[in-house]
Design an enzyme around this catalytic site. Structure first.
Site, short mmCIF file in Angstrom:
data_model
loop_
_atom_site.label_atom_id
_atom_site.label_comp_id
_atom_site.label_asym_id
_atom_site.label_seq_id
_atom_site.Cartn_x
_atom_site.Cartn_y
_atom_site.Cartn_z
N GLN A 178 -4.67 -1.42 9.58
CA GLN A 178 -4.55 -2.76 8.99
C GLN A 178 -5.14 -3.81 9.94
O GLN A 178 -4.78 -3.88 11.10
CB GLN A 178 -3.07 -3.07 8.69
N ASP A 207 -11.47 2.80 3.73
CA ASP A 207 -11.74 1.36 3.60
C ASP A 207 -13.23 1.09 3.44
O ASP A 207 -13.63 0.01 3.04
CB ASP A 207 -11.23 0.61 4.84
N LYS A 211 0.84 -1.20 0.00
CA LYS A 211 0.00 0.00 0.00
C LYS A 211 0.87 1.25 0.00
O LYS A 211 0.60 2.21 -0.72
CB LYS A 211 -0.92 0.01 1.23
#
Ligand code: NAP
Length: 296
Positions: free
Chosen positions: A97, A120, A53
């Site tokens: 995460q 997200d 990422k």
């Protein structure tokens, strides 16, 4: 009919090139999209995912604020960091995460993220907005699936779509997105799971099958009709002594057999996977544009 393979790497590369051009334009206006990344602990899969990422951010010019915290970080310290990012105007998107190490409350952390920085798309506010058809950050993997379909020329409107899997990160949001009355939706959607009776009776009727079960060979060639479009979200490790690592990655679909019947199919790896990070970059750029008042 042998299927055309949907090249997820190529579609992702095309989208990243578009995003890079957009970021360059934004920078000329003094706007630098920023992503705050929080990784807690040493989980190797999470570490490599977060590195990918960060590399992707660098590649397209997004500022990345990287935070590595030890596995014994307290809930309070983690929440404080998220709050700091919520209040930092340089950060347009926050990524925590998952999974978090044992002892940390994931739901509480995700609820703390400002929904306007929830790139997200997991915050209940964004989930609810999608359900009622309001503008929201679309969760990355389901949005990546929809982009793969649209950019491969597949007509979603009116299609019979069967999704295998009902998780909160793939199956459910994808179903909600595909039934919306808009240009990425208007499909007729069936969602299957482990309690579904006679899975094949559903998949055989589908114009589009989307497999997100996390189990190899869930979809075999006798379960689909000729000309079906197949999107394989699954990522499974299967033992393979010929590989250095001792395993290889496969999807949920019996790729070799199903590709002989399908019109379009995604491979694993190289299908949905490259799209997930791309859609995270997309949401971060979108968030920066919203914060600057360039879009609503
Ligand atoms: P998950 O939370 O384990 O959910 C799996 C879903 O599939 C559940 O709803 C389960 O039903 C259903 N299912 C499992 N076996 C089935 C079967 N034999 N028949 C019908 N339904 C079945 O998994 P997930 O997080 O959604 O992920 C799914 C897969 O996608 C995994 O392999 C994951 O690694 C992969 N994935 C890939 C990406 C990417 O970027 N490429 C991103 C996210 C996930 P129940 O609800 O009844 O248990």
């Amino acid at each position: 009919m042998a299927a055309k393979i949907i090249d997820g790497k190529q579609v992702a590369a095309d989208m990243r090139a578009e995003l890079k051009a957009e970021v360059t334009e934004l920078k000329q206006k003094g706007i630098v999209p920023g992503l705050g990344v929080i990784l807690v602990g040493e989980d190797p899969a999470s570490q490599s995912y977060v590195r990918a990422k960060e590399r992707a951010c660098e590649e397209i010019g997004i500022y990345s604020d990287d935070n590595r915290l030890s596995a014994d970080t307290s809930q309070e310290d983690l929440m404080t960091l998220v709050e700091k990012m919520n209040n930092n105007p340089k950060i347009n998107g926050i990524l925590v995460q998952l999974p978090l190490p044992k002892g940390l409350n994931e739901a509480e952390v995700l609820l703390t993220i400002d929904p306007d920085k929830d790139v997200d798309g997991f915050h209940p506010t964004n989930v609810g907005k999608i359900v009622v058809g309001e503008k929201a950050f679309l969760p990355c993997t389901p949005h990546g699936v929809i982009q793969l379909l649209l950019r491969s020329g597949v007509t979603i409107e009116g299609a019979n779509v069967v999704i295998v899997g009902r998780s909160n990160i793939v199956g459910k949001p994808l179903a909600n997105m595909l039934i919306q009355k808009n240009s990425k939706g208007n499909a007729t959607v069936t969602v299957c799971h482990t309690r579904t009776k006679d899975l094949a009776s559903h998949t055989k009727r589908a114009d589009i099958v989307i497999a997100a079960a996390g189990r190899p060979n869930t979809i075999t060639s006798d379960m689909v009709k000729e000309g079906v479009v197949v999107i394989d979200v699954g990522v499974n490790r299967v033992e393979d002594a010929t590989k250095k690592k001792g395993y290889r990655l496969v999807g949920d679909v019996d790729f070799e057999a199903v590709k002989e019947k399908a019109s379009l199919i995604t491979p694993v790896p190289g299908g949905v996977g490259p799209m997930t990070i791309t859609m995270l970059l997309y949401n971060t750029v979108e968030s920066a544009k919203r914060a600057a008042g360039l879009v609503t």
